[in-house]
Design an enzyme around this catalytic site. Structure first.
Site, PDB file in Angstrom:
ATOM      1  N   HIS A 188      71.018  30.330 -53.559  1.00 12.14           N
ATOM      2  CA  HIS A 188      72.174  29.453 -53.420  1.00 12.14           C
ATOM      3  C   HIS A 188      71.776  28.023 -53.083  1.00 12.14           C
ATOM      4  CE1 HIS A 188      75.216  32.963 -52.641  1.00 12.14           C
ATOM      5  NE2 HIS A 188      74.558  33.068 -53.781  1.00 12.14           N
ATOM      6  N   HIS A 242      69.276  42.097 -56.983  1.00  8.23           N
ATOM      7  CA  HIS A 242      70.428  43.002 -56.857  1.00  8.23           C
ATOM      8  C   HIS A 242      69.992  44.464 -56.870  1.00  8.23           C
ATOM      9  CE1 HIS A 242      73.083  39.582 -58.667  1.00  8.23           C
ATOM     10  NE2 HIS A 242      72.860  39.410 -57.385  1.00  8.23           N
TER      11      HIS A 242
END
Length: 796
Positions: A288, A531
């Site tokens: 991010h 993930h």
């Protein structure tokens, strides 16, 4: 008939020789022996030649490289050595293969007028199209992408340029187009700023970074690594129409992303006890900081719904198709909501590009934002501090958000006085681990600011803030390259390619020709590998670690409210450090495949609000961005091109490959995300060769292409050698110890599992940088008529 005894005797004492192919004479036997000897000699020579070649390669590898390529299986060993040598000997960063030749055809203005009509048509369609319900998982998904108002406005210019390209090229569109139309001059102010380096004058002596990355690279001040610019392309995009239509197979549509998720990326859990969930937590926090893909929205900023029956949908709808055999079909679901990434403005009329809202550099923008207005909104403007919310028991939390449309805030929590939070990145509330990391680093900023302000009371608020911001970026860079990347890439590759932090002195290999911009394949596929590391259940640990509690992953999403409880920050952080990651492979927990952004309170409400499938969304995103198939990325990395499914047998897990063959018609169709995750991991890494290649390339660019890299020696913005030595003491463990609520013990390597070599120790035993080396002393120099104040850093 002879009796049985005579038969057996005859067989045992038979004097005839068997009918050999070459006859039974002595001469023929001799020729057979000569042939056999010759054959064995040829095989021996071939073996020795192979051995010499292998030794010639491996003698160039350091001792630890040989260990890193060792394996318990001969087959895996050969694969690992071969791929490791390629990664070891490649020239990095890899050369981008996109070569765009410009050609001004003199009709730019006409094309842009047609593009304006294209944008108006889109607005007209979406004006009457439905938006998503605020309480739906899909709405939360679109909100978590965090498209800013600025990005939405810029994307409208991107739509206009896309429409212009469609008009200009018409039926002459080709997938491999390399010649694009550019204007003779840029009349549009934004395009002039983005496309003409002469519009910006950079002061190379400024001490601090810009917020958006402008002027980090003096030669390319408005493009390399700058926020609100297109992602970098390493390979020409593969759009079905050559302009923007999502990738398809050579003979029609690709298999549904959901089908691939169900068949290839099945639900299966296997722990990797060597590492903790903190690997995934840091990976997301870092991601991010350097990537923020803008998502398509309506003109007024509202969400886009794509699965409403009997309605005309937005041109940017690209829903995931649900088949009749899908378990979701029992709920009468025929598609999964998906809206395309917003197009970015670009300098020429060519294929659609997507926008990165974040600066590419590891610069702390996840804490401060990627523009000055965002940073100012988070500051107290006193003593360099960030705004914080103080609880009744005198703990500090992130400042609160009272926006009821942010996808996070809920009326039931607000009635208790509990709100979601604000930070430099709008995705901070996405999960409890991520929110906790945001809180830790906001506290770290104020911890450092208080130290600097106390040591230098004469410093202004701006000086304290910017010096603190500079240290925060340095610490994030050091943790990434010293703790995180060795787990992903292995220390041998990092050492070979200059990625390991230096133990002393400066790093002097900054290269202004390297474009540090984040690549499209990195943001849309490669760095989403983490993930697969996320387990379905995560521990939370109170002071008594013998009684852990477990929470389902989907219950941590958009649920930061627990941080209002005393001790919950510590429990969350300790839980992440004490939960093993799931093995890095092609399999995922059902928490991500069936319950993403789902709230338990919505399960029994008609119509039931079903959770999303993150794997399907990731695959769909790659197609949306026009990422070429997996085998083309494999070739880009220097590995042998795979032309058949059988060519993948040595590098992919057998069961994964079996399922891949069952759903894809052609090997070229395999999506990058699916193919790369299905590769066997290299020794010394948790990643397969293609992911290793793409991630290695990006992090080489982020270090060698950053003028403000924390180890760089260029004055006036470089740290002194003494200060740099203190920053090198930084560990994520120390940052957590300094900013948790009551934590007093910690494992020194928080991204590694608890072992005999990584046992909990008192926080007081964790190495601490000496921040007094940032103290400025005032010295008085006498002159015949006056005295002058001279400020000197105590570190020299």
């Amino acid at each position: 008939m002879p009796d049985q005894e005579s038969i057996e005797t005859t067989r045992l004492l038979h004097t005839h020789q068997p009918p050999y192919v070459f006859g039974s004479s002595l001469a023929r036997k001799r020729r057979v022996r000569q042939f056999q000897c010759c054959l064995w000699s040829i095989l021996l020579v071939g073996f020795l030649a192979s051995l010499v070649i292998t030794i010639a390669y491996t003698t160039n590898l350091p001792v630890d490289a040989e260990k890193e390529t060792a394996s318990t299986s001969n087959e895996t060993d050969l694969i690992s050595v071969d791929t490791f040598i390629t990664l070891f000997n490649n020239t990095w960063p890899l050369e981008d293969q996109v070569e765009m030749k410009t050609n001004d055809r003199g009709n730019w203005d006409h094309a842009m007028q047609e593009g304006e009509m294209f944008l108006e048509s889109k607005d007209s369609i979406e004006k009457n199209a439905s938006s998503l319900p605020i309480d739906s998982p899909s709405y939360r998904h679109q909100r978590v992408m965090g498209t800013s108002d600025k990005a939405r406005e810029l994307s409208r210019k991107g739509y206009q340029l896309e429409g212009a390209a469609r008009f200009l090229y018409g039926s002459n569109q080709t997938k491999s187009r390399k010649e694009f139309t550019c204007p003779a001059n840029y009349s549009d102010p934004f395009l002039r700023e983005m496309c003409s380096n002469e519009t910006t004058t950079c002061n190379g002596l400024l001490m601090y970074r810009s917020y958006n990355g402008t002027c980090n690279n003096i030669k390319y001040p408005n493009t390399y690594g700058v926020a609100y610019r297109p992602f970098r392309r390493a390979i020409q995009p593969d759009y079905a129409d050559g302009i923007s239509k999502p990738r398809e197979s050579k003979n029609g549509p690709l298999p549904s992303a959901r089908t691939i998720s169900l068949e290839v990326h099945r639900t299966f859990h296997k722990d990797d006890v060597k590492f903790s969930v903190m690997v995934a937590v840091w990976g997301q926090f870092l991601d991010h900081d350097i990537t923020a893909t803008a998502l398509s929205q309506k003109k007024n900023g509202s969400s886009i719904s794509c699965c409403v029956k009997n309605e005309i949908s937005s041109p940017d709808c690209f829903p995931v198709i649900i088949s009749n055999a899908d378990p979701l079909s029992m709920y009468n679901v025929t598609c999964m909501e998906f809206v395309r990434s917003a197009p970015s403005p670009q300098c020429c009329l060519g294929p659609r590009e997507q926008m990165n809202q974040a600066s590419a550099f590891i610069d702390g923008s996840v804490v401060y934002g990627s523009d000055e207005s965002k940073a100012l909104s988070l500051r107290t403007m006193s003593k360099g501090l960030l705004k914080m919310y103080t609880t009744d028991d005198n703990r500090t939390l992130l400042p609160i958000s009272d926006d009821m449309t942010d996808g996070c805030n809920r009326e039931d929590e607000i009635s208790k006085g509990r709100y979601c939070f604000l930070s430099g990145d709008s995705r901070a509330n996405e999960n409890l681990h991520l929110t906790s990391m945001h809180l830790i680093w906001a506290r770290q900023h104020n911890f450092l600011a208080n130290n600097l302000s106390s040591s230098n009371p004469h410093w202004s608020d701006e000086r304290v803030f910017q010096e603190t911001r500079r240290i925060i970026a340095a610490q994030m860079q050091h943790i990434t390259y010293n703790e995180f990347l060795p787990i992903l890439l292995g220390k041998t590759l990092m050492k070979k390619h200059g990625l390991l932090p230096k133990s002393k002195g400066y790093f002097e290999k900054y290269n202004a020709s390297i474009d540090a911009s984040i690549s499209n394949e990195f943001a849309a596929a490669a760095f989403r590998f983490a993930h697969t590391l996320i387990p379905g259940l995560v521990k939370t640990l109170a002071s008594d670690t013998s009684n852990p509690e477990f929470i389902q992953m989907h219950k941590m999403l958009f649920n930061p409210f627990q941080l209002y409880q005393s001790g919950q920050l510590d429990s969350t952080i300790k839980g992440a450090m004490n939960t093993s990651i799931a093995a890095s492979d092609s399999y995922f927990t059902d928490e991500l495949k069936s319950h993403l952004f789902e709230r338990d309170s919505e399960q029994n409400v008609a119509p039931r609000k079903l959770g999303l499938d993150l794997v399907s969304l990731n695959i769909q995103r790659g197609r949306d961005h026009g990422l070429p198939g997996y085998v083309f990325w494999k070739e880009h990395c220097g590995f042998k091109r795979s032309r058949t499914f059988e060519d993948l047998e040595d590098i992919m897990e057998a069961f994964s490959l079996q399922n891949i063959k069952a759903v894809y018609r052609y090997v070229e169709d395999i999506d990058l995300y699916t193919g790369a995750l299905s590769e066997k991991p290299l020794k010394g890494s948790i990643l397969g060769p293609t992911l290793t290649c793409l991630i290695l390339d990006q992090f080489i660019r982020l270090k060698f292409g950053d003028r403000f890299w924390y180890e760089n020696p260029q004055p006036p913005y470089s740290f002194s050698i003494e200060q740099l030595d203190e920053i090198r003491k930084t560990t994520l463990a120390r940052v957590i110890c300094d900013n948790a609520d009551y934590l007093d013990t910690i494992q020194p390597q928080v991204m590694h599992g608890l072992t005999g070599k990584n046992e909990n120790i008192p926080c007081s035993n964790v190495s601490t940088p000496n921040w007094l080396l940032w103290k400025e002393n005032l010295h008085y120099v006498g002159f015949p008529t006056q005295r002058m104040n001279v400020r000197l850093l105590t570190s020299g």
